[in-house]
Design a protein around this motif. Structure first.
Motif, PDB file in Angstrom:
ATOM      1  N   UNK A  78      -4.680  -2.011  -3.243  1.00  0.00           N
ATOM      2  CA  UNK A  78      -6.007  -1.921  -2.637  1.00  0.00           C
ATOM      3  C   UNK A  78      -5.981  -1.625  -1.148  1.00  0.00           C
ATOM      4  N   UNK A  79      -4.892  -1.923  -0.479  1.00  0.00           N
ATOM      5  CA  UNK A  79      -4.858  -1.692   0.967  1.00  0.00           C
ATOM      6  C   UNK A  79      -4.340  -0.289   1.281  1.00  0.00           C
ATOM      7  N   UNK A  80      -4.773   0.219   2.403  1.00  0.00           N
ATOM      8  CA  UNK A  80      -4.298   1.531   2.849  1.00  0.00           C
ATOM      9  C   UNK A  80      -2.791   1.502   3.065  1.00  0.00           C
ATOM     10  N   UNK A  81      -2.300   0.418   3.637  1.00  0.00           N
ATOM     11  CA  UNK A  81      -0.852   0.292   3.865  1.00  0.00           C
ATOM     12  C   UNK A  81      -0.098   0.279   2.537  1.00  0.00           C
ATOM     13  N   UNK A  82      -0.630  -0.442   1.561  1.00  0.00           N
ATOM     14  CA  UNK A  82       0.000  -0.474   0.242  1.00  0.00           C
ATOM     15  C   UNK A  82       0.002   0.890  -0.419  1.00  0.00           C
ATOM     16  N   UNK A 128       2.829   5.774  -1.757  1.00  0.00           N
ATOM     17  CA  UNK A 128       2.955   7.221  -1.578  1.00  0.00           C
ATOM     18  C   UNK A 128       4.346   7.571  -1.043  1.00  0.00           C
ATOM     19  N   UNK A 129       4.896   6.716  -0.204  1.00  0.00           N
ATOM     20  CA  UNK A 129       6.258   6.934   0.283  1.00  0.00           C
ATOM     21  C   UNK A 129       7.263   6.900  -0.866  1.00  0.00           C
ATOM     22  N   UNK A 130       7.093   5.938  -1.763  1.00  0.00           N
ATOM     23  CA  UNK A 130       7.976   5.864  -2.936  1.00  0.00           C
ATOM     24  C   UNK A 130       7.784   7.112  -3.797  1.00  0.00           C
ATOM     25  N   UNK A 131       6.517   7.452  -4.040  1.00  0.00           N
ATOM     26  CA  UNK A 131       6.211   8.651  -4.823  1.00  0.00           C
ATOM     27  C   UNK A 131       6.767   9.891  -4.142  1.00  0.00           C
ATOM     28  N   UNK A 132       6.522   9.996  -2.851  1.00  0.00           N
ATOM     29  CA  UNK A 132       7.049  11.126  -2.091  1.00  0.00           C
ATOM     30  C   UNK A 132       8.565  11.157  -2.105  1.00  0.00           C
ATOM     31  N   UNK A 133       9.170   9.966  -2.064  1.00  0.00           N
ATOM     32  CA  UNK A 133      10.635   9.888  -2.127  1.00  0.00           C
ATOM     33  C   UNK A 133      11.174  10.413  -3.443  1.00  0.00           C
ATOM     34  N   UNK A 134      10.536  10.007  -4.546  1.00  0.00           N
ATOM     35  CA  UNK A 134      10.966  10.507  -5.851  1.00  0.00           C
ATOM     36  C   UNK A 134      10.715  12.010  -5.978  1.00  0.00           C
ATOM     37  N   UNK A 175       0.495  10.071  -8.186  1.00  0.00           N
ATOM     38  CA  UNK A 175      -0.657   9.713  -7.358  1.00  0.00           C
ATOM     39  C   UNK A 175      -1.807   9.202  -8.215  1.00  0.00           C
ATOM     40  N   UNK A 176      -1.991   9.823  -9.367  1.00  0.00           N
ATOM     41  CA  UNK A 176      -3.076   9.425 -10.263  1.00  0.00           C
ATOM     42  C   UNK A 176      -2.781   8.077 -10.923  1.00  0.00           C
ATOM     43  N   UNK A 177      -1.554   7.890 -11.401  1.00  0.00           N
ATOM     44  CA  UNK A 177      -1.258   6.699 -12.205  1.00  0.00           C
ATOM     45  C   UNK A 177      -0.698   5.515 -11.418  1.00  0.00           C
ATOM     46  N   UNK A 178      -0.290   5.726 -10.149  1.00  0.00           N
ATOM     47  CA  UNK A 178       0.317   4.611  -9.427  1.00  0.00           C
ATOM     48  C   UNK A 178      -0.164   4.441  -7.990  1.00  0.00           C
ATOM     49  N   UNK A 179      -0.315   5.509  -7.238  1.00  0.00           N
ATOM     50  CA  UNK A 179      -0.601   5.376  -5.801  1.00  0.00           C
ATOM     51  C   UNK A 179      -2.056   4.998  -5.530  1.00  0.00           C
ATOM     52  N   UNK A 180      -2.981   5.769  -6.061  1.00  0.00           N
ATOM     53  CA  UNK A 180      -4.390   5.615  -5.700  1.00  0.00           C
ATOM     54  C   UNK A 180      -5.211   4.971  -6.822  1.00  0.00           C
TER      55      UNK A 180
END
Length: 149
Positions: free
Chosen positions: A16-20, A25-31, A70-75
């Motif tokens: 829920x937080x922007x930081x989270x 997104x960093x993890x997603x971007x990393x993968x 992004x759809x299933x985990x980040x946002x």
């Protein structure tokens, strides 16, 4: 054991937080970067392709993975601005990605040809800068409103 790892990740990356969301997104971007970088290296060194073409192949594969995650985990805590218009949503997500590709390719060219930096180092620097662009643009365009509980 697996449920403990999942719980730990949820606590470290609150949805829920922007930081989270940024951490997710960093993890997603990393993968996505691992896929991108791996294909880039494969195409560049194994197939002998030009570095800009190899870069493009890697970026496209990373884009597809990034969208799905992004759809299933980040946002997941955000109301998707165009959730009912998935084609338009994917188009805008891709458009941001294409702009990111343009930024990435330009940075690669500038660093490799203009500054005579190594291709692999240039790829890392460009990826970090474009990750920030992609998160910000996608968050503002597609995932800016929070879901109501």
């Amino acid at each position: 054991m697996l449920s403990a790892v999942v719980t730990s990740l949820r606590n470290k990356f609150p949805r829920k937080s922007l930081a989270g969301q940024f951490l997710r997104y960093l993890v997603t971007g990393g993968l996505a970067f691992v896929v991108d970088f791996g294909l880039f290296a494969l195409c560049l060194y194994t197939f002998g392709w030009h570095y800009l073409l190899a870069n493009l192949v890697g970026l496209v594969a990373g884009l597809v993975l990034n969208y799905a995650m992004s759809i299933v985990w980040v946002f997941t805590a955000c109301r998707r601005t165009l959730e009912k218009q998935k084609t338009v949503e994917f188009f805008l997500f891709t458009l941001v990605g294409i702009a990111g590709v343009g930024i990435n390719e330009s940075l690669m060219y500038l660093m490799v040809h203009g500054l005579s930096l190594n291709e692999m180092l240039s790829k890392v620097v460009a990826a970090v800068l474009v990750l920030m662009w992609n998160f910000g643009a996608r968050k503002l365009l597609l995932f800016k409103k929070k879901k109501e509980d």
